[in-house]
Design a protein around this motif. Structure first.
Motif, PDB file in Angstrom:
ATOM      1  N   ALA A   6      -1.358 -14.952   5.239  1.00  0.00           N
ATOM      2  CA  ALA A   6      -2.528 -14.750   6.096  1.00  0.00           C
ATOM      3  C   ALA A   6      -2.624 -13.309   6.589  1.00  0.00           C
ATOM      4  O   ALA A   6      -3.670 -12.876   7.038  1.00  0.00           O
ATOM      5  N   THR A   7      -1.515 -12.580   6.487  1.00  0.00           N
ATOM      6  CA  THR A   7      -1.539 -11.172   6.860  1.00  0.00           C
ATOM      7  C   THR A   7      -1.555 -10.317   5.599  1.00  0.00           C
ATOM      8  O   THR A   7      -1.115 -10.749   4.531  1.00  0.00           O
ATOM      9  N   VAL A   8      -2.043  -9.116   5.760  1.00  0.00           N
ATOM     10  CA  VAL A   8      -2.077  -8.193   4.627  1.00  0.00           C
ATOM     11  C   VAL A   8      -0.662  -7.967   4.093  1.00  0.00           C
ATOM     12  O   VAL A   8      -0.430  -8.028   2.884  1.00  0.00           O
ATOM     13  N   GLY A   9       0.300  -7.744   4.985  1.00  0.00           N
ATOM     14  CA  GLY A   9       1.673  -7.504   4.554  1.00  0.00           C
ATOM     15  C   GLY A   9       2.269  -8.675   3.796  1.00  0.00           C
ATOM     16  O   GLY A   9       2.954  -8.491   2.788  1.00  0.00           O
ATOM     17  N   GLY A  10       2.009  -9.884   4.262  1.00  0.00           N
ATOM     18  CA  GLY A  10       2.507 -11.073   3.570  1.00  0.00           C
ATOM     19  C   GLY A  10       1.909 -11.223   2.194  1.00  0.00           C
ATOM     20  O   GLY A  10       2.607 -11.551   1.228  1.00  0.00           O
ATOM     21  N   LEU A  11       0.612 -10.972   2.092  1.00  0.00           N
ATOM     22  CA  LEU A  11      -0.054 -11.078   0.792  1.00  0.00           C
ATOM     23  C   LEU A  11       0.429  -9.990  -0.155  1.00  0.00           C
ATOM     24  O   LEU A  11       0.622 -10.239  -1.351  1.00  0.00           O
ATOM     25  N   ILE A  12       0.654  -8.794   0.379  1.00  0.00           N
ATOM     26  CA  ILE A  12       1.202  -7.713  -0.454  1.00  0.00           C
ATOM     27  C   ILE A  12       2.572  -8.112  -1.005  1.00  0.00           C
ATOM     28  O   ILE A  12       2.844  -7.929  -2.187  1.00  0.00           O
ATOM     29  N   GLU A  13       3.428  -8.677  -0.156  1.00  0.00           N
ATOM     30  CA  GLU A  13       4.750  -9.114  -0.610  1.00  0.00           C
ATOM     31  C   GLU A  13       4.641 -10.133  -1.740  1.00  0.00           C
ATOM     32  O   GLU A  13       5.371 -10.071  -2.729  1.00  0.00           O
ATOM     33  N   THR A  14       3.725 -11.090  -1.581  1.00  0.00           N
ATOM     34  CA  THR A  14       3.535 -12.109  -2.618  1.00  0.00           C
ATOM     35  C   THR A  14       3.077 -11.473  -3.922  1.00  0.00           C
ATOM     36  O   THR A  14       3.596 -11.788  -4.993  1.00  0.00           O
ATOM     37  N   ASN A  68       1.722  -1.082  -6.541  1.00  0.00           N
ATOM     38  CA  ASN A  68       2.757  -0.844  -5.544  1.00  0.00           C
ATOM     39  C   ASN A  68       2.154  -1.068  -4.161  1.00  0.00           C
ATOM     40  O   ASN A  68       0.946  -1.288  -4.023  1.00  0.00           O
ATOM     41  N   GLU A  69       3.000  -1.008  -3.153  1.00  0.00           N
ATOM     42  CA  GLU A  69       2.551  -1.305  -1.796  1.00  0.00           C
ATOM     43  C   GLU A  69       1.470  -0.331  -1.333  1.00  0.00           C
ATOM     44  O   GLU A  69       0.489  -0.741  -0.709  1.00  0.00           O
ATOM     45  N   GLU A  70       1.618   0.936  -1.650  1.00  0.00           N
ATOM     46  CA  GLU A  70       0.641   1.939  -1.214  1.00  0.00           C
ATOM     47  C   GLU A  70      -0.739   1.681  -1.831  1.00  0.00           C
ATOM     48  O   GLU A  70      -1.760   1.772  -1.154  1.00  0.00           O
ATOM     49  N   LEU A  71      -0.776   1.342  -3.093  1.00  0.00           N
ATOM     50  CA  LEU A  71      -2.044   1.023  -3.764  1.00  0.00           C
ATOM     51  C   LEU A  71      -2.712  -0.174  -3.098  1.00  0.00           C
ATOM     52  O   LEU A  71      -3.916  -0.158  -2.830  1.00  0.00           O
ATOM     53  N   LEU A  72      -1.932  -1.205  -2.819  1.00  0.00           N
ATOM     54  CA  LEU A  72      -2.483  -2.407  -2.198  1.00  0.00           C
ATOM     55  C   LEU A  72      -2.933  -2.145  -0.766  1.00  0.00           C
ATOM     56  O   LEU A  72      -3.992  -2.633  -0.349  1.00  0.00           O
ATOM     57  N   GLN A  73      -2.168  -1.373  -0.015  1.00  0.00           N
ATOM     58  CA  GLN A  73      -2.597  -1.020   1.340  1.00  0.00           C
ATOM     59  C   GLN A  73      -3.918  -0.258   1.305  1.00  0.00           C
ATOM     60  O   GLN A  73      -4.796  -0.505   2.124  1.00  0.00           O
ATOM     61  N   GLY A  74      -4.054   0.648   0.344  1.00  0.00           N
ATOM     62  CA  GLY A  74      -5.302   1.384   0.182  1.00  0.00           C
ATOM     63  C   GLY A  74      -6.464   0.465  -0.136  1.00  0.00           C
ATOM     64  O   GLY A  74      -7.568   0.623   0.399  1.00  0.00           O
ATOM     65  N   ALA A 115     -15.148  -0.963   4.484  1.00  0.00           N
ATOM     66  CA  ALA A 115     -16.474  -1.201   3.905  1.00  0.00           C
ATOM     67  C   ALA A 115     -17.214  -2.321   4.629  1.00  0.00           C
ATOM     68  O   ALA A 115     -18.441  -2.411   4.554  1.00  0.00           O
ATOM     69  N   ARG A 116     -16.480  -3.141   5.357  1.00  0.00           N
ATOM     70  CA  ARG A 116     -17.071  -4.245   6.105  1.00  0.00           C
ATOM     71  C   ARG A 116     -17.096  -3.972   7.605  1.00  0.00           C
ATOM     72  O   ARG A 116     -17.265  -4.866   8.412  1.00  0.00           O
ATOM     73  N   GLY A 117     -16.899  -2.709   7.965  1.00  0.00           N
ATOM     74  CA  GLY A 117     -17.014  -2.307   9.354  1.00  0.00           C
ATOM     75  C   GLY A 117     -15.793  -2.567  10.214  1.00  0.00           C
ATOM     76  O   GLY A 117     -15.872  -2.532  11.437  1.00  0.00           O
ATOM     77  N   ILE A 118     -14.667  -2.831   9.581  1.00  0.00           N
ATOM     78  CA  ILE A 118     -13.432  -3.102  10.320  1.00  0.00           C
ATOM     79  C   ILE A 118     -12.549  -1.868  10.217  1.00  0.00           C
ATOM     80  O   ILE A 118     -12.060  -1.531   9.140  1.00  0.00           O
ATOM     81  N   SER A 119     -12.358  -1.210  11.333  1.00  0.00           N
ATOM     82  CA  SER A 119     -11.561   0.013  11.361  1.00  0.00           C
ATOM     83  C   SER A 119     -10.095  -0.342  11.581  1.00  0.00           C
ATOM     84  O   SER A 119      -9.734  -0.953  12.584  1.00  0.00           O
ATOM     85  N   ILE A 120      -9.275   0.043  10.617  1.00  0.00           N
ATOM     86  CA  ILE A 120      -7.839  -0.220  10.722  1.00  0.00           C
ATOM     87  C   ILE A 120      -7.103   0.888   9.990  1.00  0.00           C
ATOM     88  O   ILE A 120      -7.546   1.350   8.944  1.00  0.00           O
ATOM     89  N   SER A 121      -5.990   1.310  10.554  1.00  0.00           N
ATOM     90  CA  SER A 121      -5.226   2.389   9.924  1.00  0.00           C
ATOM     91  C   SER A 121      -4.226   1.812   8.931  1.00  0.00           C
ATOM     92  O   SER A 121      -3.820   0.654   9.042  1.00  0.00           O
ATOM     93  N   LYS A 122      -3.819   2.651   7.971  1.00  0.00           N
ATOM     94  CA  LYS A 122      -2.806   2.222   7.014  1.00  0.00           C
ATOM     95  C   LYS A 122      -1.504   1.869   7.721  1.00  0.00           C
ATOM     96  O   LYS A 122      -0.765   1.008   7.283  1.00  0.00           O
ATOM     97  N   LYS A 123      -1.259   2.525   8.852  1.00  0.00           N
ATOM     98  CA  LYS A 123      -0.029   2.277   9.614  1.00  0.00           C
ATOM     99  C   LYS A 123       0.027   0.834  10.124  1.00  0.00           C
ATOM    100  O   LYS A 123       1.088   0.227  10.178  1.00  0.00           O
ATOM    101  N   ASN A 124      -1.131   0.277  10.494  1.00  0.00           N
ATOM    102  CA  ASN A 124      -1.188  -1.069  11.078  1.00  0.00           C
ATOM    103  C   ASN A 124      -1.694  -2.137  10.113  1.00  0.00           C
ATOM    104  O   ASN A 124      -1.777  -3.299  10.488  1.00  0.00           O
ATOM    105  N   ILE A 125      -2.008  -1.757   8.903  1.00  0.00           N
ATOM    106  CA  ILE A 125      -2.667  -2.676   7.971  1.00  0.00           C
ATOM    107  C   ILE A 125      -1.805  -3.900   7.657  1.00  0.00           C
ATOM    108  O   ILE A 125      -2.321  -5.012   7.549  1.00  0.00           O
ATOM    109  N   ASN A 126      -0.494  -3.752   7.537  1.00  0.00           N
ATOM    110  CA  ASN A 126       0.348  -4.891   7.140  1.00  0.00           C
ATOM    111  C   ASN A 126       0.338  -6.014   8.161  1.00  0.00           C
ATOM    112  O   ASN A 126       0.585  -7.166   7.820  1.00  0.00           O
ATOM    113  N   HIS A 127       0.047  -5.706   9.417  1.00  0.00           N
ATOM    114  CA  HIS A 127       0.042  -6.725  10.467  1.00  0.00           C
ATOM    115  C   HIS A 127      -1.315  -7.390  10.650  1.00  0.00           C
ATOM    116  O   HIS A 127      -1.423  -8.357  11.409  1.00  0.00           O
TER     117      HIS A 127
END
Length: 82
Positions: free
Chosen positions: A69-77, A3-9, A17-29
């Motif tokens: 190319a975005t997390v949200g687009g890949l999640i949708e696919t 589901n979307e939540e699992l993929l966002q996680g 893990a690669r040093g990129i700080s991003i919140s779940k709120k902004n991950i799809n963009h």
């Protein structure tokens, strides 16, 4: 079943893990191909881990699609392929 939540996680954990700080709120963009934050090897690693996690194969055309190319687009696919 994925589901979307699992993929966002997954994406949050992968990026943190690669040093990129991003919140779940902004991950799809997050544009992982255009941001320059991760290199092509890391993108390939991410795709391989996603395919193992979801048991969904992404075609070369899907990987080249700029909508993915975005997390949200890949999640949708990924969600549309289950």
């Amino acid at each position: 079943m994925i589901n979307e939540e699992l993929l966002q996680g997954f994406f949050c954990d992968f990026l943190i893990a690669r040093g990129i700080s991003i919140s779940k709120k902004n991950i799809n963009h997050f544009n992982f191909t255009g941001s320059g934050s991760i290199d092509s090897f890391e993108i390939l690693s991410m795709i391989m881990e996603l395919e193992m996690l979801t048991n969904i194969h992404l075609s070369p055309d899907e990987l080249m699609d700029e909508n993915n190319a975005t997390v949200g687009g890949l999640i949708e696919t990924l969600l549309s392929k289950q």
